[in-house]
Scaffold this motif. Sequence first.
Motif, PDB file in Angstrom:
ATOM      1  N   ARG A   5      13.247  -8.097   2.672  1.00 32.50           N
ATOM      2  CA  ARG A   5      11.993  -8.498   2.050  1.00 32.50           C
ATOM      3  C   ARG A   5      12.192  -9.740   1.181  1.00 32.50           C
ATOM      4  O   ARG A   5      11.410 -10.684   1.235  1.00 32.50           O
TER       5      ARG A   5
ATOM      6  N   ARG B 207       5.790 -25.010   3.663  1.00 35.96           N
ATOM      7  CA  ARG B 207       5.590 -23.718   3.009  1.00 35.96           C
ATOM      8  C   ARG B 207       5.779 -23.868   1.508  1.00 35.96           C
ATOM      9  O   ARG B 207       5.093 -23.255   0.698  1.00 35.96           O
TER      10      ARG B 207
ATOM     11  N   HIS C  30      -0.585 -15.328   9.436  1.00 42.53           N
ATOM     12  CA  HIS C  30       0.829 -15.694   9.566  1.00 42.53           C
ATOM     13  C   HIS C  30       0.991 -16.996  10.330  1.00 42.53           C
ATOM     14  O   HIS C  30       1.834 -17.831   9.995  1.00 42.53           O
TER      15      HIS C  30
ATOM     16  N   PRO D 165      10.685 -14.886   8.601  1.00 40.81           N
ATOM     17  CA  PRO D 165      10.007 -14.507   7.355  1.00 40.81           C
ATOM     18  C   PRO D 165       9.005 -13.384   7.573  1.00 40.81           C
ATOM     19  O   PRO D 165       8.829 -12.528   6.701  1.00 40.81           O
ATOM     20  N   ILE D 166       8.370 -13.390   8.717  1.00 42.63           N
ATOM     21  CA  ILE D 166       7.300 -12.418   8.906  1.00 42.63           C
ATOM     22  C   ILE D 166       7.866 -11.027   9.180  1.00 42.63           C
ATOM     23  O   ILE D 166       7.404 -10.029   8.633  1.00 42.63           O
TER      24      ILE D 166
ATOM     25  N   LEU E 257       4.293 -18.850   9.104  1.00 43.78           N
ATOM     26  CA  LEU E 257       5.266 -17.767   9.037  1.00 43.78           C
ATOM     27  C   LEU E 257       5.582 -17.252  10.437  1.00 43.78           C
ATOM     28  O   LEU E 257       6.581 -16.581  10.652  1.00 43.78           O
ATOM     29  N   ASP E 258       4.722 -17.551  11.408  1.00 47.48           N
ATOM     30  CA  ASP E 258       4.920 -17.066  12.768  1.00 47.48           C
ATOM     31  C   ASP E 258       4.501 -18.193  13.707  1.00 47.48           C
ATOM     32  O   ASP E 258       3.706 -19.055  13.325  1.00 47.48           O
TER      33      ASP E 258
ATOM     34  N   PHE F 267       0.685 -11.751  -1.410  1.00 41.77           N
ATOM     35  CA  PHE F 267       0.799 -10.633  -0.467  1.00 41.77           C
ATOM     36  C   PHE F 267       0.233  -9.362  -1.068  1.00 41.77           C
ATOM     37  O   PHE F 267       0.211  -9.188  -2.287  1.00 41.77           O
TER      38      PHE F 267
ATOM     39  N   LEU G  42       8.965  -9.828   5.819  1.00 38.91           N
ATOM     40  CA  LEU G  42       7.929  -9.394   4.887  1.00 38.91           C
ATOM     41  C   LEU G  42       7.279  -8.095   5.332  1.00 38.91           C
ATOM     42  O   LEU G  42       6.771  -7.335   4.519  1.00 38.91           O
ATOM     43  N   ARG G  43       7.314  -7.871   6.642  1.00 39.08           N
ATOM     44  CA  ARG G  43       6.698  -6.654   7.156  1.00 39.08           C
ATOM     45  C   ARG G  43       7.583  -5.443   6.912  1.00 39.08           C
ATOM     46  O   ARG G  43       7.145  -4.322   6.902  1.00 39.08           O
TER      47      ARG G  43
ATOM     48  N   ASN H  60       5.559  -8.515  -3.585  1.00 38.78           N
ATOM     49  CA  ASN H  60       6.837  -9.147  -3.263  1.00 38.78           C
ATOM     50  C   ASN H  60       7.431  -9.964  -4.397  1.00 38.78           C
ATOM     51  O   ASN H  60       7.820 -11.110  -4.227  1.00 38.78           O
TER      52      ASN H  60
END
Lengths: 412, 238
Positions: free
Chosen positions: A312, B84, B52, A405-406, B57-58, B92, A409-410, B96
């Motif tokens: 994370r 970023r 995302h 990153p995803i 992020l994706d 989020f 974070l998930r 986090n």
Amino acid sequence: MTLKHTIETAFAGLRTNRSRSALTILGIVIGITAIILVMSLGAGAQALILGQVQGLGTNTIAVIPGREPSGPSDVAQVFSDSLKEKDITALKSKFNVPHLASLMPILFGAETGVYGSNTYHLTIFGSSELIAEMFDLHPTEGFFFDENDVKARADSIVIGSKVRDQLFDGSEPLGEKVRIKDRNFRVVGVLPKTGGGSLFNFDEAVIMPYTTARDYVFGIKYYHRFIIQADSDKNVSSTAEDVRTTLRESHGIDDPAKDDFFVSTQEDLAARLGTITTALTWFLIAMASIALFVGGIGIMNIMLVSVTERTREIGLRKALGATERDILAQFLLEAVFLTAIGGLVGIILGTLLSFIISIALSVGLGVNWQFVFPISGALLGLVVSTLVGLVFGGYPARQASRKSPIEALRYE
Amino acid sequence: MNPLIRVEQVGKVFGEAPTQTVALRDVSLHISKGEFVAVMGPSGSGKSTLLHILGFLDDLSSGTYHFEGRDVSTYTPEEIARIRNEKLGFVFQAFNLLPRTSVLENVILPLRYSNVPEREWRDRATRAVQSVGLFHRLSAEPSTLSGGEKQRVAIARALVNNPSVIFADEPTGNLDSKSGQVVMEIIRRLNDEGHTVVLITHETYTAENAKRIIRLKDGVIESDALVTQRAAPETYNK
């Protein structure tokens, strides 16, 4: 991210997991402690042995009968009667060995000494008066026999402290007669206790003129050793060579491979003993390295767990702008810091332990053990522990840097 | 003027055939500077996937994404990291924050990866924390903060680098209504100050803080409309 900030980040990472960090480096600490301990004690042992060997004087040359032993199965005493009186004459000739300052024949063997109703198994040491100076032997009572006693085959003996204790029960030994091999020998000097630290244990010895020992105790026509002194340090090797040539001539030997004697200088001996202790030290270091290797695997394990656990955090850092290199550097540096700190702690611990042990050896055994700080060992320890961090931290750090990153974070 | 975000025919597929799932299909949308867009939809509608992708992020499976007029597929990983860091701010649902690390340090974190000189870090982070009303908790650790306070720290972290877009993924999802209201007020204020905001939510009353609502269903845009009746900030209620 600059290196400075990467270092700060890595440190912060370790600080937040203090107890785990401490446990993780335990393997490295033990490994480096062992290496430092071995190197320090090895260096101390080497210094002790070399000090004693060199204490005999670096200009000293020993001539030993028989072939130089080349292995444990080699019987060195095959030609044990090869050093004769005529060799002394030949060696003492300025024409043969120009830089010879002195020559001392030596005889030794075990005999039984009797005084009154007491008996003691002692070591007879037949030598010239020069032995006193060479081995630093100063009688606390009486005096040492002299040149004339040697010439006259006098019955004068100098006894070690243990011989005195065993035979005389506290009564005055000076002037008393000790019976050895059905002959009486007069005690002229008593040596102080020397302890077990020296190469020869004179505490259990009776020292007498070599002429007396040769004719009245052992009844032989040869010698067990010649101890030769060159007139200066720089002439030692040439003198050793002259001694070889002279003895070959005296013994009628053409081929050096067939020598029935061998010549050893203090330097040779020191070098040989040095090689042995060095080999032993490295062997022990190799053993200690196993601990380091295991420690490294421990680091890798913990770092892998840490990477998974902090998935994370890694994702967050990437979302906030960290590059793969930033993450790689962070985790690699964490591993390197761990191992380097482990290395430092190990160096301190190993040095402390070896200091304590050297004091214990000095006090407990009465030997003159010098504490040696192993500078090379400390440097080696630091380098090795850092390398362990780089090697075993590399894989987990790579895993961390590749996390998306995803995904990170998930991760719950 | 070129829109800040221009997405054409974007699709996203997870997994390999035959077990693959289509998260987004042929999504096209433009978002201009200064907009406040809420993306709504039930779970599985692809709203998080869209965020995302928009937030770098994706990556996308098909279609094109232009950010500030440049095709995103031409960016190097280093450039993406830089974007970023400098242009985007993330908030989020799960906050986090770094545990056992002070509020100030948490907010400084993005600056560590930026070109901002270190002597400015403290000031900028302090100002960001002040703007979310947590000046008195600067040295507190996250474990001692309430959920609402945590999310406000996360917002401070998102805006410390003065980004052009703030992406908020269900920012009130883990909060009680009172805290949620405070958070939404801050986000509205940021938009008023000129930040573009993309908000993901499944709650209508949260979405009504935005100026425009995009509804997604099964990976397809169902509707895209301006909000005629924005919720009054003070009446935000669950």
